[in-house]
Design an enzyme around this catalytic site. Structure first.
Site, PDB file in Angstrom:
ATOM      1  N   GLU A 258      81.963  26.465  22.915  1.00  0.00           N
ATOM      2  CA  GLU A 258      83.215  26.281  22.194  1.00  0.00           C
ATOM      3  C   GLU A 258      83.927  25.523  23.367  1.00  0.00           C
ATOM      4  O   GLU A 258      84.782  24.907  23.112  1.00  0.00           O
ATOM      5  CB  GLU A 258      83.869  27.537  21.984  1.00  0.00           C
ATOM      6  N   GLU A 259      83.640  26.117  24.622  1.00  0.00           N
ATOM      7  CA  GLU A 259      84.592  25.539  25.736  1.00  0.00           C
ATOM      8  C   GLU A 259      84.231  24.053  26.004  1.00  0.00           C
ATOM      9  O   GLU A 259      84.984  23.442  26.803  1.00  0.00           O
ATOM     10  CB  GLU A 259      84.443  26.290  26.920  1.00  0.00           C
TER      11      GLU A 259
ATOM     12  N   HIS B  50      83.635  32.933  20.310  1.00  0.00           N
ATOM     13  CA  HIS B  50      82.692  32.243  21.151  1.00  0.00           C
ATOM     14  C   HIS B  50      81.981  33.209  22.427  1.00  0.00           C
ATOM     15  O   HIS B  50      83.049  33.815  22.928  1.00  0.00           O
ATOM     16  CB  HIS B  50      83.361  30.779  21.483  1.00  0.00           C
TER      17      HIS B  50
ATOM     18  N   GLU C 267      90.233  32.524  17.262  1.00  0.00           N
ATOM     19  CA  GLU C 267      90.819  32.855  18.594  1.00  0.00           C
ATOM     20  C   GLU C 267      92.339  32.420  18.378  1.00  0.00           C
ATOM     21  O   GLU C 267      92.446  31.341  17.852  1.00  0.00           O
ATOM     22  CB  GLU C 267      90.305  32.540  19.820  1.00  0.00           C
TER      23      GLU C 267
ATOM     24  N   ASP D 292      89.798  35.136  27.014  1.00  0.00           N
ATOM     25  CA  ASP D 292      89.169  34.019  25.899  1.00  0.00           C
ATOM     26  C   ASP D 292      87.770  33.932  26.194  1.00  0.00           C
ATOM     27  O   ASP D 292      87.092  33.410  26.960  1.00  0.00           O
ATOM     28  CB  ASP D 292      89.921  32.622  26.699  1.00  0.00           C
TER      29      ASP D 292
ATOM     30  N   ASP E  24      80.691  31.731  25.038  1.00  0.00           N
ATOM     31  CA  ASP E  24      80.754  30.925  26.572  1.00  0.00           C
ATOM     32  C   ASP E  24      82.255  31.364  27.104  1.00  0.00           C
ATOM     33  O   ASP E  24      83.204  31.288  26.429  1.00  0.00           O
ATOM     34  CB  ASP E  24      80.348  29.249  26.414  1.00  0.00           C
TER      35      ASP E  24
HETATM   36 ZN   LIG Z   1      88.367  30.215  23.452  1.00  0.00          ZN
END
Ligand SMILES: [Zn+2]
Length: 300
Positions: free
Chosen positions: A175-176, A108, A203, A141, A110
């Site tokens: 995604e977040e 992802h 991830e 991340d 973001d």
């Molecule tokens: Zn992530």
């Protein structure tokens, strides 16, 4: 603060080996030269410096960055906006045998918000300290993973490797905040169906050291709302079957279950991913009433 410890070619090699086994490719390519390594780091820093933090990620810039990299690798590109302003970038390295299902490498674009005043270095500066640590939001991340995919493809291509299966790289938004306008829409689409994906790498957990852990499971959330009802009564008296008493029965049995699961982890008998974790996240109960505050012996 996110700090990617000693980012070096070992991370790249781990992914490379992983892909190699997926791609039935057994001859590892030689380690990158000093010059190649610094180029890898520079590209990574460039990606980290794009502020894609929620709630207003700069997807325009990240899309442009990914497309430019893809072009340098001669990958096929596709940008899809299932929701306007939320682009998914899909790259493809076609395989030699199109009848085989494909491999998808997802990441992802973001990142979660950051308060720069609480950071030693600016969260979008991608500063490298004297020990080789890179400081940036998204360094773990999960921009590092997206870039490792790219760098692994770069090295495989440079070695003259041709995959049998098609390889896809997806860079998805949001995604977040749940991924509803990103990967969720892709998973439901014909685009995804036509990709004929057999296996997806996504991830895992960030690692504070150089050990790269691989995960092969996914936890599934289950939100449970317990609503307790019961007999009403005077707040200063003892009586059976009140809503609160009934609620506590549920909470107590969940608490016992939680402790039994946690004990297994603490004893080293089970891993974090092998137990059911349950947490009480929110409690709303009772009716605020002067009755609850009264001293019955004084006020009756
Ligand atoms: Zn992530």
């Amino acid at each position: 603060m996110e700090k990617l410890c000693n980012f070096n070619h070992e991370f790249i090699i781990v992914h490379l080996l992983l892909f190699a086994s997926l791609l039935s490719f057994t001859n590892p390519t030689p380690s990158p030269t000093q010059d190649e390594q610094s180029q890898i780091i520079s590209r990574f820093q460039e990606y980290l410096r794009i502020n894609t933090s929620q709630p207003s990620p700069d997807y325009k810039k990240s899309t442009q960055f990914i497309l430019t990299l893809a072009e340098s690798l001669s990958l096929e590109t596709q940008v899809i906006e299932f929701v306007q302003g939320k682009p998914l970038v899909i790259l493809k390295w076609p395989g030699s045998d199109l009848s085989l299902p494909s491999i998808l490498l997802n990441s992802h674009t973001d990142v979660v918000p950051s308060e720069s005043s609480k950071w030693d270095y600016h969260p979008f500066g991608a500063h490298i300290d004297e020990n080789g640590n890179i400081f940036a939001r998204g360094s773990q991340d999960m921009k590092c993973v997206g870039m490792q995919y790219m760098e692994a493809v770069r090295r495989l291509k440079a070695s003259g490797f041709q995959p049998k299966r098609s390889l896809y790289l997806s860079f998805v938004p949001d995604e977040e905040i749940g991924g509803h306008d990103g990967l969720e829409k892709l998973a439901q689409s014909d685009v995804f169906k036509n990709m004929n994906v057999d296996i997806i790498l996504d991830e895992g957990l960030a690692s504070p050291n150089e050990n790269y852990r691989l995960f092969y499971g996914e936890r599934t959330p289950w939100w449970l709302v317990i609503k307790a009802t019961g007999a009403p009564g005077h707040g200063a008296k003892l009586y059976d079957n009140s809503a609160m008493e009934n609620l506590f029965k549920s909470i107590e049995s969940i608490r016992r279950f939680r402790a039994s699961q946690f004990d297994l982890v603490k004893a080293g008998l089970k891993g974090e991913g092998e137990v059911i974790s349950v947490n009480m996240a929110f409690l709303k109960a009772g009716t605020p009433s002067p009755t609850l505050m009264q001293n019955p012996w004084r006020n009756g």
